[in-house]
Design a protein around this motif. Structure first.
Motif: not given
Length: 155
Positions: A50-75
């Motif tokens: 919500d805080a960013h107009a457009e984020l890729s999964q990888l960019e969001a993972a970086g902002r959250l401090g989680v790895d790519r695999t974890t981000m995919v599962a969350l999404v």
């Protein structure tokens, strides 16, 4: 349920205090967010998106401090709840852009209100000025370089 008082030998240890404060906070957070069908990590994803107009999964993972695999599962989980949607980036077809759905935006709003109220109750044992100071101190600890990364004074 009443908790036994911890032994004095432990209450003088920073790690013990942080751990047990964190455990209490996560219990209260889970309780507050349960009616909204999300947990704290999922709420964090919604907030970052919500805080960013457009984020890729990888960019969001970086902002959250989680790895790519974890981000995919969350999404995947949030997409299954119809709170987010993935779209191919028009600029780079290899990237998935993740956006909140209208119901995701509403869920974020409602769950954020519940989180804020839970934190207010959690910190009720502190004076308002102490609660504000605690936040400032924790922000300093989280944003400062790790002790092992600090340059020693030359004095």
């Amino acid at each position: 349920m009443a908790r036994d008082a911890p032994p004095e030998v432990l209450t003088s240890r920073l790690g013990y205090l942080f751990k047990h404060a964190y455990l209490r906070l996560t219990e209260e957070s889970a309780r507050a967010l349960a009616p909204y069908g999300i947990d704290g990590r999922e709420l964090a994803v919604l907030a970052v998106l919500d805080a960013h107009a457009e984020l890729s999964q990888l960019e969001a993972a970086g902002r959250l401090g989680v790895d790519r695999t974890t981000m995919v599962a969350l999404v995947d989980t949030l997409e299954g709840k119809e709170l987010v949607e993935r779209r191919r980036s028009p600029q780079d077809r290899r990237k998935n852009i993740v956006r909140l759905t209208p119901s995701g935006r509403q869920r974020l709003h409602d769950a954020e209100s519940a989180r804020q109220e839970m934190e207010r109750r959690f910190l009720a044992a502190l004076s308002p000025s102490d609660a504000t100071r605690l936040f400032a101190i924790l922000q300093s600890l989280v944003t400062a370089p790790a002790p092992s990364e600090r340059v020693p004074d030359a004095t």
